[in-house]
Design an enzyme around this catalytic site. Structure first.
Site, short mmCIF file in Angstrom:
data_model
loop_
_atom_site.label_atom_id
_atom_site.label_comp_id
_atom_site.label_asym_id
_atom_site.label_seq_id
_atom_site.Cartn_x
_atom_site.Cartn_y
_atom_site.Cartn_z
N LYS A 142 -8.70 -0.53 -38.23
CA LYS A 142 -7.72 -0.15 -37.21
C LYS A 142 -6.42 0.18 -37.91
O LYS A 142 -6.14 -0.36 -38.98
CB LYS A 142 -7.49 -1.32 -36.24
CG LYS A 142 -6.86 -0.91 -34.93
CD LYS A 142 -7.89 -0.29 -34.03
CE LYS A 142 -7.53 -0.28 -32.59
NZ LYS A 142 -8.74 -0.21 -31.75
N1 GLU Z 1 -9.83 2.99 -30.26
C1 GLU Z 1 -11.14 2.83 -29.68
C2 GLU Z 1 -11.54 1.37 -29.69
O1 GLU Z 1 -10.74 0.49 -29.74
C3 GLU Z 1 -12.17 3.77 -30.27
C4 GLU Z 1 -12.42 3.60 -31.73
C5 GLU Z 1 -13.29 4.69 -32.35
O2 GLU Z 1 -13.76 5.57 -31.62
O3 GLU Z 1 -13.46 4.64 -33.56
O4 GLU Z 1 -12.70 1.05 -29.55
#
Ligand code: GLU
Length: 456
Positions: A142
């Site tokens: 993240k």
């Molecule tokens: N930001 C989204 C999540 O928290 C999607 C992450 C992604 O598609 O890699 O799941």
């Protein structure tokens, strides 16, 4: 191509408090929205406690616990950007790579004034378990930038994104770490990232690198169904839950916190199943209409005005009135740590579906269980986004393009399987669905460490 040894990583056992970094001088004071502002440290602490509880349920070997307790890599970069008025502003960007035993690090990038190292560390770990639970062959990561995206012009947003991508350099890659949208970012931001990456990092393999990010627009290599994917996954989960409980969705009332990508698509898709949106809270305010709020019209209003405040088709009320409202289904789809034990003791609903990552405090699940209210935890409920990101990644890698029916059918199959897996595990082990989801994910990861062993 930059050498991997040039990675700006800190060692995994450093904590955020032990690694002080200068505050970007020009970051403006955080505006106080109509949400509780969560503390990153509290969020990380709560995630860690939930993890320890799940380790016990899963009977996880100590050596695996030790690995999973900390992220593998923590990247922090301070980078300057020229603003529209000619001044330069320093931004602080993060990318946390939690674990990649199951596949490349995967997870969104958040542009939000509340971003902190602790917050992103917890969110990266959540991605590891989400991918493992859904049997997506990715690890967890993240990232984010501490900035109020609403204060940036489109040009500034582009320069911030391109400069951040450049700063990340070879620390991301289509087979190594694949960013995606999250709060404050969207498909346009992903397009800029992809374009910057393929033009700066490995120009000889431009087209092979489309998969560097997911969540792109269709024209730039995105997939059908990605924009609504998290909302769609939430609705598939709710349908499974309704079938389990013999609950008729037609005419059911819904309350949603956050009307960004996740909240708005959930509301829109649920309305097609006959559900009625009666209450919405976001960073600008709270609106209520027991007769129903039209999700399409509210989406248009939010697009124009930046939030739900002032929407003419509903009454404006206080934030407390949102949690006091009665609705069959509550979907927190905003920031973490919104549902306190106090809210859990009084909320009038049948099920809480976590569209956001980590919206509930410790103790909430047990209180709800005692009151006969179901909880569909984040790892399961909001996994549709990363599942369809995986589909986009496969299509990029194979130069394919799938139709929407195929994407939706494949997403449905995965959501159903995960839902039933969590339900069965919780029943067999007498634990909450959150513990079941985490324990199932941990077990999958632990098995790989068992089979592969730990180098050297
Ligand atoms: N930001 C989204 C999540 O928290 C999607 C992450 C992604 O598609 O890699 O799941």
């Amino acid at each position: 191509m930059a050498d991997k040894s040039s990675k700006k990583t800190t060692t995994a056992d450093e904590t955020s408090t032990a690694a002080p970094t200068p505050t970007p001088a020009a970051t403006p004071a955080a505006p106080r929205p109509d949400h509780e502002a969560p503390s990153g440290a509290d969020f990380y602490q709560i995630h860690s406690t939930q993890l320890e509880q799940a380790f016990k349920v899963a009977n996880t070997p100590e050596r695996v616990r030790t690995i999973l307790r900390q992220p593998k890599n923590e990247l922090i970069t301070n980078f300057p950007v020229r603003m529209d008025d000619g001044s330069y502003r320093l931004f602080k960007g993060y990318r946390i790579q939690h674990n990649n035993i199951l596949g490349p690090f995967k997870g969104g990038l958040r542009y939000h004034w509340n971003v902190s190292l602790d917050e992103v560390k917890a969110l990266a770990a959540i991605m590891t378990y989400k991918c493992a639970l859904l049997e997506v062959p990715f690890g967890g990561g993240k990232g984010g930038i501490k900035v109020d995206a609403h204060t940036l012009s489109r040009d500034e947003m582009e320069r911030v994104t391109r400069r951040f991508t450049h700063a990340l350099g070879n620390n991301i890659g289509p087979d190594y770490d694949i960013p995606a949208p999250d709060m404050g970012t969207n498909s346009q931001v992903m397009n800029w990232m992809m374009d910057t990456y393929i033009n700066t990092v490995n120009t000889s393999q431009k087209n092979a690198n489309l998969a560097i990010v997911t969540g792109k627009t269709l024209s730039a290599g995105g997939t059908l169904g990605r924009t609504k994917a998290t909302g769609q996954g939430i609705v598939y989960c709710i349908q499974e839950w309704a079938a389990e409980r013999g609950f008729d969705l037609d005419g059911a009332t819904i309350a949603i916190q956050g009307f960004g990508n996740v909240g708005s698509h959930s509301a829109h898709i649920l309305s097609k199943h006959g559900c009625v949106l009666t209450a919405v809270n976001d960073h600008t305010g709270t609106i209520i209409n027991p007769q129903g709020i039209n999700p399409r019209k509210l989406m248009e209003w939010v697009e124009k005005h930046g939030g739900v405040k002032g929407y003419p088709g509903a009454e404006s009320v206080s934030r407390d009135a949102f949690w006091a409202a009665e609705a069959d289904i509550f979907i927190p789809a905003a920031l973490e740590l919104q549902i306190t034990p106090e809210i859990a003791r009084t909320i009038k609903t049948r099920v809480i579906v976590e569209g956001a990552n980590g919206p509930s405090h410790l103790g909430v699940d047990e209180i709800l269980e005692g009151r006969g209210i179901d909880m569909l935890p984040d790892l399961l409920a909001n996994a549709g986004g990363v599942v369809v990101s995986y589909f986009e990644w496969i299509q990029n890698k194979r130069f394919e393009s799938w139709d929407l029916e195929e994407v939706d059918a494949k997403l449905l199959a995965r959501m159903k399987k995960a839902y039933q897996g969590v339900r069965k595990f919780a029943a067999e082990h007498g634990c909450t669905r959150r513990q079941a989801a985490l324990a199932l994910a941990i077990n999958r990861i632990a098995r790989v460490y068992d089979d592969r062993g730990i180098f050297p």
